[in-house]
Design a protein around this motif. Sequence first.
Motif, PDB file in Angstrom:
ATOM      1  N   GLU A  62     -44.826 -31.864   0.753  1.00 13.39           N
ATOM      2  CA  GLU A  62     -45.565 -31.114  -0.267  1.00 13.39           C
ATOM      3  C   GLU A  62     -46.852 -31.837  -0.647  1.00 13.39           C
ATOM      4  OE1 GLU A  62     -41.388 -29.427  -2.156  1.00 13.39           O
ATOM      5  OE2 GLU A  62     -42.540 -30.962  -3.225  1.00 13.39           O
ATOM      6  N   GLY A  63     -46.771 -33.159  -0.759  1.00 15.93           N
ATOM      7  CA  GLY A  63     -47.949 -33.938  -1.124  1.00 15.93           C
ATOM      8  C   GLY A  63     -49.055 -33.821  -0.097  1.00 15.93           C
ATOM      9  N   VAL A  64     -48.698 -33.806   1.180  1.00 15.17           N
ATOM     10  CA  VAL A  64     -49.706 -33.678   2.229  1.00 15.17           C
ATOM     11  C   VAL A  64     -50.286 -32.259   2.241  1.00 15.17           C
ATOM     12  CG1 VAL A  64     -50.152 -33.845   4.706  1.00 15.17           C
ATOM     13  CG2 VAL A  64     -48.615 -35.480   3.605  1.00 15.17           C
ATOM     14  N   LEU A  65     -49.440 -31.258   2.064  1.00 12.98           N
ATOM     15  CA  LEU A  65     -49.924 -29.874   2.046  1.00 12.98           C
ATOM     16  C   LEU A  65     -50.925 -29.642   0.918  1.00 12.98           C
ATOM     17  CD1 LEU A  65     -46.650 -27.915   2.858  1.00 12.98           C
ATOM     18  CD2 LEU A  65     -48.805 -27.701   4.113  1.00 12.98           C
ATOM     19  N   THR A  66     -50.634 -30.189  -0.266  1.00 14.65           N
ATOM     20  CA  THR A  66     -51.535 -29.956  -1.402  1.00 14.65           C
ATOM     21  C   THR A  66     -52.833 -30.747  -1.283  1.00 14.65           C
ATOM     22  OG1 THR A  66     -50.313 -31.630  -2.684  1.00 14.65           O
ATOM     23  CG2 THR A  66     -49.716 -29.322  -3.042  1.00 14.65           C
ATOM     24  N   ASP A  67     -52.913 -31.604  -0.279  1.00 14.33           N
ATOM     25  CA  ASP A  67     -54.177 -32.286  -0.002  1.00 14.33           C
ATOM     26  C   ASP A  67     -55.185 -31.336   0.644  1.00 14.33           C
ATOM     27  OD1 ASP A  67     -55.917 -34.437   0.019  1.00 14.33           O
ATOM     28  OD2 ASP A  67     -55.260 -35.148   1.982  1.00 14.33           O
ATOM     29  N   HIS A  68     -54.692 -30.211   1.190  1.00 13.21           N
ATOM     30  CA  HIS A  68     -55.589 -29.219   1.775  1.00 13.21           C
ATOM     31  C   HIS A  68     -56.346 -28.513   0.645  1.00 13.21           C
ATOM     32  CE1 HIS A  68     -57.076 -25.678   3.860  1.00 13.21           C
ATOM     33  NE2 HIS A  68     -56.812 -26.285   5.010  1.00 13.21           N
ATOM     34  N   PRO A  69     -57.656 -28.364   0.740  1.00 14.81           N
ATOM     35  CA  PRO A  69     -58.442 -27.801  -0.370  1.00 14.81           C
ATOM     36  C   PRO A  69     -58.100 -26.368  -0.737  1.00 14.81           C
ATOM     37  CG  PRO A  69     -59.788 -28.029   1.627  1.00 14.81           C
ATOM     38  CD  PRO A  69     -58.507 -28.772   1.881  1.00 14.81           C
ATOM     39  N   GLU A  70     -57.460 -25.624   0.166  1.00 15.53           N
ATOM     40  CA  GLU A  70     -57.124 -24.230  -0.133  1.00 15.53           C
ATOM     41  C   GLU A  70     -55.744 -24.076  -0.761  1.00 15.53           C
ATOM     42  OE1 GLU A  70     -59.115 -21.378   0.454  1.00 15.53           O
ATOM     43  OE2 GLU A  70     -60.636 -22.933   0.676  1.00 15.53           O
ATOM     44  N   VAL A  71     -54.944 -25.139  -0.759  1.00 16.94           N
ATOM     45  CA  VAL A  71     -53.564 -25.049  -1.253  1.00 16.94           C
ATOM     46  C   VAL A  71     -53.507 -25.452  -2.725  1.00 16.94           C
ATOM     47  CG1 VAL A  71     -51.221 -25.945  -1.030  1.00 16.94           C
ATOM     48  CG2 VAL A  71     -52.573 -25.434   1.023  1.00 16.94           C
ATOM     49  N   ILE A  72     -52.995 -24.541  -3.553  1.00 19.38           N
ATOM     50  CA  ILE A  72     -52.855 -24.828  -4.989  1.00 19.38           C
ATOM     51  C   ILE A  72     -51.568 -25.603  -5.240  1.00 19.38           C
ATOM     52  CG2 ILE A  72     -52.645 -23.801  -7.291  1.00 19.38           C
ATOM     53  CD1 ILE A  72     -54.252 -21.412  -6.244  1.00 19.38           C
ATOM     54  N   VAL A  73     -50.447 -25.075  -4.775  1.00 18.94           N
ATOM     55  CA  VAL A  73     -49.163 -25.759  -4.885  1.00 18.94           C
ATOM     56  C   VAL A  73     -48.358 -25.482  -3.624  1.00 18.94           C
ATOM     57  CG1 VAL A  73     -49.016 -25.740  -7.412  1.00 18.94           C
ATOM     58  CG2 VAL A  73     -48.131 -23.800  -6.115  1.00 18.94           C
ATOM     59  N   ALA A  74     -47.323 -26.298  -3.390  1.00 22.00           N
ATOM     60  CA  ALA A  74     -46.484 -26.124  -2.202  1.00 22.00           C
ATOM     61  C   ALA A  74     -45.040 -26.425  -2.548  1.00 22.00           C
ATOM     62  CB  ALA A  74     -46.956 -27.037  -1.080  1.00 22.00           C
ATOM     63  N   GLY A  75     -44.134 -25.745  -1.870  1.00 21.05           N
ATOM     64  CA  GLY A  75     -42.703 -26.006  -1.992  1.00 21.05           C
ATOM     65  C   GLY A  75     -42.109 -26.122  -0.600  1.00 21.05           C
ATOM     66  N   VAL A  76     -41.278 -27.137  -0.393  1.00 21.15           N
ATOM     67  CA  VAL A  76     -40.672 -27.373   0.925  1.00 21.15           C
ATOM     68  C   VAL A  76     -39.162 -27.425   0.768  1.00 21.15           C
ATOM     69  CG1 VAL A  76     -40.428 -29.040   2.811  1.00 21.15           C
ATOM     70  CG2 VAL A  76     -42.695 -28.560   1.848  1.00 21.15           C
ATOM     71  N   VAL A  77     -38.456 -26.697   1.629  1.00 17.03           N
ATOM     72  CA  VAL A  77     -36.996 -26.666   1.604  1.00 17.03           C
ATOM     73  C   VAL A  77     -36.465 -26.764   3.032  1.00 17.03           C
ATOM     74  CG1 VAL A  77     -36.907 -25.274  -0.504  1.00 17.03           C
ATOM     75  CG2 VAL A  77     -36.896 -24.135   1.724  1.00 17.03           C
ATOM     76  N   GLY A  78     -35.185 -27.052   3.135  1.00 16.15           N
ATOM     77  CA  GLY A  78     -34.532 -27.082   4.439  1.00 16.15           C
ATOM     78  C   GLY A  78     -33.684 -25.849   4.655  1.00 16.15           C
ATOM     79  N   ARG A  79     -33.471 -25.484   5.922  1.00 16.27           N
ATOM     80  CA  ARG A  79     -32.597 -24.365   6.260  1.00 16.27           C
ATOM     81  C   ARG A  79     -31.789 -24.731   7.496  1.00 16.27           C
ATOM     82  NH1 ARG A  79     -34.855 -18.342   7.605  1.00 16.27           N
ATOM     83  NH2 ARG A  79     -35.845 -19.483   9.318  1.00 16.27           N
ATOM     84  N   GLN A  80     -30.485 -24.501   7.413  1.00 17.19           N
ATOM     85  CA  GLN A  80     -29.604 -24.823   8.525  1.00 17.19           C
ATOM     86  C   GLN A  80     -29.879 -23.901   9.712  1.00 17.19           C
ATOM     87  OE1 GLN A  80     -27.373 -27.320   8.831  1.00 17.19           O
ATOM     88  NE2 GLN A  80     -27.972 -28.083   6.809  1.00 17.19           N
ATOM     89  N   VAL A  81     -30.015 -24.516  10.875  1.00 15.07           N
ATOM     90  CA  VAL A  81     -30.089 -23.774  12.134  1.00 15.07           C
ATOM     91  C   VAL A  81     -29.044 -24.391  13.052  1.00 15.07           C
ATOM     92  CG1 VAL A  81     -32.511 -23.140  11.903  1.00 15.07           C
ATOM     93  CG2 VAL A  81     -31.918 -25.305  12.986  1.00 15.07           C
ATOM     94  N   GLU A  82     -28.818 -23.793  14.172  1.00 14.09           N
ATOM     95  CA  GLU A  82     -27.745 -24.263  15.049  1.00 14.09           C
ATOM     96  C   GLU A  82     -27.946 -25.728  15.433  1.00 14.09           C
ATOM     97  OE1 GLU A  82     -25.521 -23.041  19.258  1.00 14.09           O
ATOM     98  OE2 GLU A  82     -27.148 -21.807  18.445  1.00 14.09           O
ATOM     99  N   GLY A  83     -27.026 -26.566  14.968  1.00 13.05           N
ATOM    100  CA  GLY A  83     -27.032 -27.971  15.327  1.00 13.05           C
ATOM    101  C   GLY A  83     -28.102 -28.808  14.661  1.00 13.05           C
ATOM    102  N   ASN A  84     -28.787 -28.258  13.675  1.00 12.40           N
ATOM    103  CA  ASN A  84     -29.878 -29.028  13.071  1.00 12.40           C
ATOM    104  C   ASN A  84     -30.254 -28.412  11.725  1.00 12.40           C
ATOM    105  OD1 ASN A  84     -31.888 -30.977  12.835  1.00 12.40           O
ATOM    106  ND2 ASN A  84     -32.745 -30.590  14.866  1.00 12.40           N
ATOM    107  N   GLU A  85     -31.313 -28.937  11.132  1.00 13.68           N
ATOM    108  CA  GLU A  85     -31.875 -28.392   9.900  1.00 13.68           C
ATOM    109  C   GLU A  85     -33.382 -28.331  10.079  1.00 13.68           C
ATOM    110  OE1 GLU A  85     -31.268 -28.937   5.064  1.00 13.68           O
ATOM    111  OE2 GLU A  85     -30.802 -30.599   6.414  1.00 13.68           O
ATOM    112  N   GLU A  86     -33.966 -27.179   9.768  1.00 11.22           N
ATOM    113  CA  GLU A  86     -35.408 -27.032   9.932  1.00 11.22           C
ATOM    114  C   GLU A  86     -36.126 -27.170   8.601  1.00 11.22           C
ATOM    115  OE1 GLU A  86     -36.684 -23.226  11.321  1.00 11.22           O
ATOM    116  OE2 GLU A  86     -35.331 -22.109  10.015  1.00 11.22           O
ATOM    117  N   VAL A  87     -37.402 -27.514   8.684  1.00 12.30           N
ATOM    118  CA  VAL A  87     -38.244 -27.686   7.502  1.00 12.30           C
ATOM    119  C   VAL A  87     -39.086 -26.429   7.315  1.00 12.30           C
ATOM    120  CG1 VAL A  87     -40.038 -29.087   6.414  1.00 12.30           C
ATOM    121  CG2 VAL A  87     -38.355 -30.170   7.925  1.00 12.30           C
TER     122      VAL A  87
END
Length: 506
Positions: free
Chosen positions: A416-441
Amino acid sequence: MQNRIHDFLDEAAAARGDTVAIHDYADRDISWSGLKQAVGEAEEALKSFGLKAGDRIVMVFENCISVPAFFFAASRLDAIIVPINARLTDAELSRIFAHSDPSVVMFSTDVSEAAKAHADHFGAEAVEGTFGQAALMRREGAEAEPVFKDGREQVGLMLYTSGTTGNPKAAMLTHGNLNSAALASVKLRGREDNDVTYLALPLSHIYGFIALLSAAVAQTSLRLEPRFDVERLYQALQKDVTLLPGVPQMHAHLFHYTRAHNKSKYDAGHLRFVSSGGAPLDPAWKREAEAFYGLPLQNGYGLTEGAAGVCATLNEIGDPDISVGRPMGDCVLRLDLEAVGAEPDKGIGEILLGGPQVMKGYFRDPERTAEVITDTGFFRTGDLGRFDEEGRLHIAGRSKELIIRSGFNVYPVEVEGVLTDHPEVIVAGVVGRQVEGNEEVLAFVKVAKDSKVSEDDLKGFLHDRLAPYKRPSKIVVATDLPAAPTGKILKSKLIDTFSAQLSEPA
């Protein structure tokens, strides 16, 4: 030390009775002596509805003068305040009533159409006084809690810390907890006679509640807003605001607003303290904020169960430090390097909080209380952090939000901290989601309505800034994200809200 929160009000009314306590949304002023009078009227109204010591009073509102009047009135009666934002649904309120078992419910009908609608739905009776307009409802059969003379034992406030569905939990904060937090806040910021605090943070949240109480401690003024409005914030900054507590989203909206109106920086000359809490600080964003305000941007860390702020910085402008600082007041912090998500080799562990701000427990829930409060009285925050060589705390993330991707730990706050460094991004939220055999961002970003930035643009921006395993597999770009009244992103709702976009090919 003051034994109850209303002791601060009485002291402010005695010492600086003519000083403006609150300037509200309708440009009305009420002095500290005037607020004390309003509190007396609210107290009589509550007595007439049968409120007594040990009872709970649920208060449904958006910020207005009647809210602090009834807060302090409940304190005088040794009743327990349960503040709730009026934007909840009737069904959600009914669940809170069932759990908190109040004897009286107050609706602030002065400013909030939502509170008026709730008052009508539940058949509350209108009351009016110096405090403004409100409505009260009596509930039968409520069981009073024990009352203690010592404010360190007597519960003054109950705050819900999870969603209103499922099994709710309410943190019980004593008068001692609240007083300690307010005194620590005033000590951090200092005090000047002409101080004016801008408060759009809801008083139903611990951050807003302690800001109110801190103004009473300092015997200074508040500009109280029913909800955040960037134009009103900009106007208030031009008039008299000296203290600006906020969350990153508030500051970000202000920067976008001023750029749109060809204003490069704040130059009114009133501000002396600006703080941000609730999300990590990106170094570039911090530099932007300090260039705009011409002041150091102080960071902090707090939580409901710790009565708001437990850590804060006191840096000079230009200091590259992006920690949340050192413990405030008498708070004590430790790290559990054996907790879930800990990385001992990096010094990352679960943050444990001790000291006078630790809550008494969860309301009528001894099992949950035992899970989070250790035998030595430390509260398990569920947050992961590390200390640097100067004893400053750095937040790594939430243990429950930790994403494990291909065997690597991914801390959402870092992405989230890196995303909000982009001048067009006001705020960001990052979560995980289970996928087969792993977790995606998964990442969700809020941009201005006229922004042209795309998912591909943001992925390219992250390419050289994050390791491959930390990069989101999907970035949803939106002009709005589900958020709490404080502006904090509701991460639990992100995937459901944007399910259609997530189903599109990456």
